[in-house]
Design an enzyme around this catalytic site. Structure first.
Site, PDB file in Angstrom:
ATOM      1  N   GLN A 184      -1.850  33.012  -9.165  1.00 43.49           N
ATOM      2  CA  GLN A 184      -1.988  33.277 -10.600  1.00 43.49           C
ATOM      3  C   GLN A 184      -0.747  32.752 -11.332  1.00 43.49           C
ATOM      4  OE1 GLN A 184      -3.591  37.550 -11.255  1.00 43.49           O
ATOM      5  NE2 GLN A 184      -2.834  37.518  -9.164  1.00 43.49           N
TER       6      GLN A 184
ATOM      7  N   VAL B 230       5.873  45.675  -3.587  1.00 42.79           N
ATOM      8  CA  VAL B 230       6.905  46.712  -3.578  1.00 42.79           C
ATOM      9  C   VAL B 230       6.324  48.080  -3.909  1.00 42.79           C
ATOM     10  CG1 VAL B 230       8.943  45.263  -4.040  1.00 42.79           C
ATOM     11  CG2 VAL B 230       7.575  46.086  -5.954  1.00 42.79           C
TER      12      VAL B 230
ATOM     13  N   CYS C 169      -7.845  16.813 -28.917  1.00 41.16           N
ATOM     14  CA  CYS C 169      -8.727  15.946 -28.107  1.00 41.16           C
ATOM     15  C   CYS C 169      -8.909  16.481 -26.686  1.00 41.16           C
ATOM     16  CB  CYS C 169      -8.197  14.511 -28.057  1.00 41.16           C
ATOM     17  SG  CYS C 169      -6.744  14.312 -27.013  1.00 41.16           S
TER      18      CYS C 169
ATOM     19  N   HIS D 209      -4.230  30.020 -13.171  1.00 42.61           N
ATOM     20  CA  HIS D 209      -3.871  30.186 -14.587  1.00 42.61           C
ATOM     21  C   HIS D 209      -3.098  29.000 -15.143  1.00 42.61           C
ATOM     22  CE1 HIS D 209      -4.276  34.848 -14.017  1.00 42.61           C
ATOM     23  NE2 HIS D 209      -5.435  34.235 -14.093  1.00 42.61           N
TER      24      HIS D 209
ATOM     25  N   ASP E 201       4.431  28.902 -12.224  1.00 39.10           N
ATOM     26  CA  ASP E 201       5.818  28.445 -12.067  1.00 39.10           C
ATOM     27  C   ASP E 201       6.009  27.309 -11.066  1.00 39.10           C
ATOM     28  OD1 ASP E 201       5.674  29.691  -9.516  1.00 39.10           O
ATOM     29  OD2 ASP E 201       6.613  31.544 -10.236  1.00 39.10           O
TER      30      ASP E 201
ATOM     31  N   GLY F 272       2.288  40.359  -4.207  1.00 40.84           N
ATOM     32  CA  GLY F 272       2.999  40.467  -5.488  1.00 40.84           C
ATOM     33  C   GLY F 272       2.133  40.363  -6.718  1.00 40.84           C
TER      34      GLY F 272
ATOM     35  N   SER G  47       8.398  40.830  -1.036  1.00 37.58           N
ATOM     36  CA  SER G  47       7.680  39.888  -0.170  1.00 37.58           C
ATOM     37  C   SER G  47       8.611  38.859   0.476  1.00 37.58           C
ATOM     38  CB  SER G  47       6.538  39.207  -0.931  1.00 37.58           C
ATOM     39  OG  SER G  47       6.988  38.701  -2.169  1.00 37.58           O
TER      40      SER G  47
ATOM     41  N   CYS H 257       0.378  15.429 -28.920  1.00 33.64           N
ATOM     42  CA  CYS H 257      -0.401  14.623 -27.985  1.00 33.64           C
ATOM     43  C   CYS H 257       0.056  13.165 -28.052  1.00 33.64           C
ATOM     44  CB  CYS H 257      -1.879  14.728 -28.364  1.00 33.64           C
ATOM     45  SG  CYS H 257      -2.966  13.808 -27.266  1.00 33.64           S
TER      46      CYS H 257
ATOM     47  N   SER I 240      -0.241  42.813  -9.475  1.00 31.73           N
ATOM     48  CA  SER I 240      -0.605  44.177  -9.860  1.00 31.73           C
ATOM     49  C   SER I 240      -2.107  44.392  -9.742  1.00 31.73           C
ATOM     50  CB  SER I 240      -0.136  44.459 -11.290  1.00 31.73           C
ATOM     51  OG  SER I 240      -0.680  43.493 -12.167  1.00 31.73           O
TER      52      SER I 240
HETATM   53  C1  BJW Z   1       6.589  42.478  -6.019  1.00 30.75           C
HETATM   54  C2  BJW Z   1       7.919  42.146  -6.050  1.00 30.75           C
HETATM   55  C3  BJW Z   1       8.450  41.628  -4.877  1.00 30.75           C
HETATM   56  C4  BJW Z   1       7.422  42.879  -8.002  1.00 30.75           C
HETATM   57  N1  BJW Z   1       7.673  41.469  -3.801  1.00 30.75           N
HETATM   58  N2  BJW Z   1       5.839  42.330  -4.948  1.00 30.75           N
HETATM   59  C5  BJW Z   1     -13.196  42.743 -16.579  1.00 30.75           C
HETATM   60  C6  BJW Z   1     -12.811  44.020 -16.957  1.00 30.75           C
HETATM   61  C7  BJW Z   1     -11.875  44.188 -17.952  1.00 30.75           C
HETATM   62  C8  BJW Z   1     -11.286  43.105 -18.598  1.00 30.75           C
HETATM   63  C9  BJW Z   1     -11.675  41.854 -18.231  1.00 30.75           C
HETATM   64  C10 BJW Z   1     -12.627  41.677 -17.230  1.00 30.75           C
HETATM   65  N3  BJW Z   1     -12.800  40.351 -17.081  1.00 30.75           N
HETATM   66  C11 BJW Z   1     -11.982  39.695 -17.931  1.00 30.75           C
HETATM   67  C12 BJW Z   1     -11.288  40.588 -18.640  1.00 30.75           C
HETATM   68  C13 BJW Z   1     -10.264  40.276 -19.703  1.00 30.75           C
HETATM   69  C14 BJW Z   1      -8.941  39.828 -19.128  1.00 30.75           C
HETATM   70  C15 BJW Z   1      -8.381  40.929 -18.222  1.00 30.75           C
HETATM   71  O1  BJW Z   1      -8.388  40.859 -17.019  1.00 30.75           O
HETATM   72  N4  BJW Z   1      -7.813  41.952 -18.829  1.00 30.75           N
HETATM   73  C16 BJW Z   1      -7.221  43.028 -18.052  1.00 30.75           C
HETATM   74  C17 BJW Z   1      -5.768  43.207 -18.465  1.00 30.75           C
HETATM   75  C18 BJW Z   1      -8.035  44.268 -18.197  1.00 30.75           C
HETATM   76  N5  BJW Z   1      -9.077  38.584 -18.355  1.00 30.75           N
HETATM   77  C19 BJW Z   1      -9.153  37.423 -18.956  1.00 30.75           C
HETATM   78  O2  BJW Z   1      -9.117  37.341 -20.182  1.00 30.75           O
HETATM   79  C20 BJW Z   1      -9.283  36.183 -18.097  1.00 30.75           C
HETATM   80  N6  BJW Z   1     -10.385  35.444 -18.581  1.00 30.75           N
HETATM   81  C21 BJW Z   1     -11.657  35.722 -18.240  1.00 30.75           C
HETATM   82  O3  BJW Z   1     -11.936  36.497 -17.363  1.00 30.75           O
HETATM   83  O4  BJW Z   1     -12.587  35.064 -19.003  1.00 30.75           O
HETATM   84  C22 BJW Z   1     -13.899  35.616 -19.060  1.00 30.75           C
HETATM   85  C23 BJW Z   1     -13.871  36.912 -19.882  1.00 30.75           C
HETATM   86  C24 BJW Z   1     -13.047  37.032 -20.986  1.00 30.75           C
HETATM   87  C25 BJW Z   1     -13.027  38.234 -21.703  1.00 30.75           C
HETATM   88  C26 BJW Z   1     -13.813  39.311 -21.315  1.00 30.75           C
HETATM   89  C27 BJW Z   1     -14.645  39.171 -20.211  1.00 30.75           C
HETATM   90  C28 BJW Z   1     -14.670  37.948 -19.485  1.00 30.75           C
HETATM   91  C29 BJW Z   1      -8.054  35.307 -18.233  1.00 30.75           C
HETATM   92  C30 BJW Z   1      -6.827  35.949 -17.677  1.00 30.75           C
HETATM   93  C31 BJW Z   1      -5.619  35.065 -17.927  1.00 30.75           C
HETATM   94  C32 BJW Z   1      -4.315  35.762 -17.584  1.00 30.75           C
HETATM   95  N7  BJW Z   1      -3.217  35.015 -18.123  1.00 30.75           N
HETATM   96  C33 BJW Z   1      -1.870  35.409 -17.806  1.00 30.75           C
HETATM   97  C34 BJW Z   1      -0.896  34.481 -18.554  1.00 30.75           C
HETATM   98  C35 BJW Z   1      -0.853  33.097 -17.896  1.00 30.75           C
HETATM   99  C36 BJW Z   1       0.093  32.204 -18.585  1.00 30.75           C
HETATM  100  C37 BJW Z   1       1.534  32.704 -18.534  1.00 30.75           C
HETATM  101  O5  BJW Z   1       2.071  32.985 -17.454  1.00 30.75           O
HETATM  102  O6  BJW Z   1       2.126  32.792 -19.587  1.00 30.75           O
HETATM  103  O7  BJW Z   1      -1.661  35.347 -16.403  1.00 30.75           O
HETATM  104  S1  BJW Z   1      -1.533  37.127 -18.175  1.00 30.75           S
HETATM  105  C38 BJW Z   1      -0.542  37.436 -16.774  1.00 30.75           C
HETATM  106  O8  BJW Z   1      -1.179  38.362 -15.866  1.00 30.75           O
HETATM  107  C39 BJW Z   1      -0.480  36.093 -16.025  1.00 30.75           C
HETATM  108  C40 BJW Z   1      -0.538  36.543 -14.612  1.00 30.75           C
HETATM  109  O9  BJW Z   1      -0.953  35.470 -13.780  1.00 30.75           O
HETATM  110  C41 BJW Z   1      -1.508  37.692 -14.665  1.00 30.75           C
HETATM  111  C42 BJW Z   1      -1.438  38.609 -13.489  1.00 30.75           C
HETATM  112  O10 BJW Z   1      -0.210  39.243 -13.390  1.00 30.75           O
HETATM  113  P1  BJW Z   1       0.461  39.454 -11.980  1.00 30.75           P
HETATM  114  O11 BJW Z   1       0.756  38.154 -11.360  1.00 30.75           O
HETATM  115  O12 BJW Z   1      -0.344  40.402 -11.195  1.00 30.75           O
HETATM  116  O13 BJW Z   1       1.875  40.061 -12.405  1.00 30.75           O
HETATM  117  P2  BJW Z   1       2.270  41.573 -12.762  1.00 30.75           P
HETATM  118  O14 BJW Z   1       3.565  41.534 -13.474  1.00 30.75           O
HETATM  119  O15 BJW Z   1       1.167  42.291 -13.402  1.00 30.75           O
HETATM  120  O16 BJW Z   1       2.468  42.256 -11.335  1.00 30.75           O
HETATM  121  C43 BJW Z   1       3.557  41.914 -10.489  1.00 30.75           C
HETATM  122  C44 BJW Z   1       3.386  42.667  -9.186  1.00 30.75           C
HETATM  123  O17 BJW Z   1       4.391  42.249  -8.295  1.00 30.75           O
HETATM  124  C45 BJW Z   1       3.500  44.197  -9.318  1.00 30.75           C
HETATM  125  O18 BJW Z   1       2.440  44.806  -8.584  1.00 30.75           O
HETATM  126  C46 BJW Z   1       4.834  44.514  -8.654  1.00 30.75           C
HETATM  127  O19 BJW Z   1       4.835  45.761  -7.992  1.00 30.75           O
HETATM  128  C47 BJW Z   1       4.936  43.384  -7.669  1.00 30.75           C
HETATM  129  N8  BJW Z   1       6.283  42.988  -7.270  1.00 30.75           N
HETATM  130  N9  BJW Z   1       8.439  42.475  -7.290  1.00 30.75           N
HETATM  131  C48 BJW Z   1       6.371  41.859  -3.873  1.00 30.75           C
HETATM  132  N10 BJW Z   1       9.775  41.301  -4.801  1.00 30.75           N
HETATM  133 ZN    ZN Z   2      -4.919  14.638 -28.292  1.00 27.51          ZN
END
Ligand code: BJW
Ligand code: ZN
Length: 279
Positions: free
Chosen positions: A116, A252, A145, A134, A119, A225, A269, A183, A227
């Site tokens: 996800q 963690v 475009c 992502h 980076d 890693g 991790s 662009c 959530s």
């Molecule tokens: C460690 C550690 C160490 C720390 N060792 N571990 C169904 C139900 C409800 C809602 C929805 C659904 N389907 C879709 C949705 C809407 C939405 C969604 O999911 N919302 C929820 C919040 C409820 N999803 C979307 O909109 C997606 N699109 C989609 O599904 O389209 C169709 C649709 C749309 C709308 C409605 C229905 C259908 C798109 C999601 C795009 C997410 N984009 C981002 C930004 C990317 C660009 C950027 O980086 O700027 O992606 S948001 C952000 O969250 C980023 C991440 O990839 C993503 C996930 O986060 P991640 O990686 O899990 O990070 P953290 O910080 O949350 O967790 C870190 C973890 O690491 C923790 O557990 C720590 O404990 C752990 N940790 N140190 C090991 N050392």
């Molecule tokens: Zn363009």
């Protein structure tokens, strides 16, 4: 030593020897990673204390609405993250994953990273078979475009030079749209945006199909890693577990999905993966 969590729906195990036996027998492993795998490289996660930039939560700026409202502000945020990434290196977790893929390949087995993260640290660590769900911080997409391209320039445009400071009291640079990244396609010149997937946006269909195909054929999954709250990625591993595929989580702390998985290895991790994935 085996252990169990009484709070979970099933008894999660942290029996490393038993996990390693399954790893030795696996034909196709998928590692599903999130921000936590990069935390020990100094990259902030989204939902922790470090998930703020100025007064905003990172997830508030990762939306098409935020970009439409204030493209200058969102570009400052992504420009900052791009510049930060130029100073970061993969950690032992990324490296353990890359080494495991190499070993699997040499043994005629398959290993896929579905991340996800935007980076690119899995690439830097040497992983090859990577699906970026992502997008990437170092790709841009034209809002006019649709042209996509890799752009690693620093700064990405002159107006963003020395901008994007994260401190809470820094004023918004308010860069006019015509000075933001543009662009480079002939006769276009449209505003470009980071080629990442924001909340409410569909994931790229081809990328999603590739990920689904890998998930359909894997016989062991590592969830590292994340959530496990952002869909669709949040449902991948629980779905595998419900089909009887072994899932091992490395985090963690426990997540909403932990109870569905066979193994849970608590800790950073960068510390847990090297011993779990060693030959
Ligand atoms: C460690 C550690 C160490 C720390 N060792 N571990 C169904 C139900 C409800 C809602 C929805 C659904 N389907 C879709 C949705 C809407 C939405 C969604 O999911 N919302 C929820 C919040 C409820 N999803 C979307 O909109 C997606 N699109 C989609 O599904 O389209 C169709 C649709 C749309 C709308 C409605 C229905 C259908 C798109 C999601 C795009 C997410 N984009 C981002 C930004 C990317 C660009 C950027 O980086 O700027 O992606 S948001 C952000 O969250 C980023 C991440 O990839 C993503 C996930 O986060 P991640 O990686 O899990 O990070 P953290 O910080 O949350 O967790 C870190 C973890 O690491 C923790 O557990 C720590 O404990 C752990 N940790 N140190 C090991 N050392
Ligand atoms: Zn363009």
């Amino acid at each position: 030593m085996a252990s169990s969590q009484t709070t979970s729906a099933i008894r999660m195990s942290s029996d490393l020897a038993s996990f390693r036996k399954e790893l030795r027998q696996a034909k196709h492993v998928v590692a599903l990673t999130g921000a936590g795998v990069s935390a020990e490289s100094g990259v902030p996660t989204f939902r922790g204390a470090g998930g703020f930039w100025r007064k905003w939560q990172a997830t508030d700026l990762a939306t098409p609405q935020a970009f439409n409202r204030n493209p200058s502000l969102v570009w400052e945020f992504y420009h900052y993250r791009r510049e930060v990434m130029l100073t970061k290196k993969p950690n032992n977790g990324h490296i353990a994953i890359a080494k495991c893929e190499k070993r699997f390949l040499s043994e005629g087995r398959k290993f896929t990273v579905i991340t996800q993260n935007i980076d690119e640290l899995h690439y830097t660590a040497g992983s090859k078979n990577i699906i970026e769900l992502h997008g990437s911080l170092f790709r841009v997409r034209c809002t006019k475009c649709g042209h996509r391209e890799v752009d690693r320039s620093s700064p990405i445009c002159e107006a963003l030079k020395d901008r994007g400071e994260p401190d809470v009291d820094v004023p918004d640079a308010r860069i006019p749209v015509d000075q933001l990244p543009k662009c480079r396609q002939p006769d276009c010149g449209g505003l470009v945006r980071p080629d990442v997937v924001w909340f409410g946006e569909m994931l790229d269909e081809v990328v999603l199909q590739k990920a689904t195909a890998e998930l359909d054929t894997c016989d062991l999954c590592l969830v590292v890693g994340t959530s496990s709250v952002v869909y669709p990625a949040a449902m991948f591993a629980p779905e595998l577990a419900s089909r009887g595929v072994t899932v091992a989580e490395f985090n963690v702390e426990e997540t909403p999905a932990s109870g569905a998985f066979k193994y849970y290895f608590q800790g950073p991790s960068g510390e847990t993966l090297p011993s779990a994935l060693a030959p």
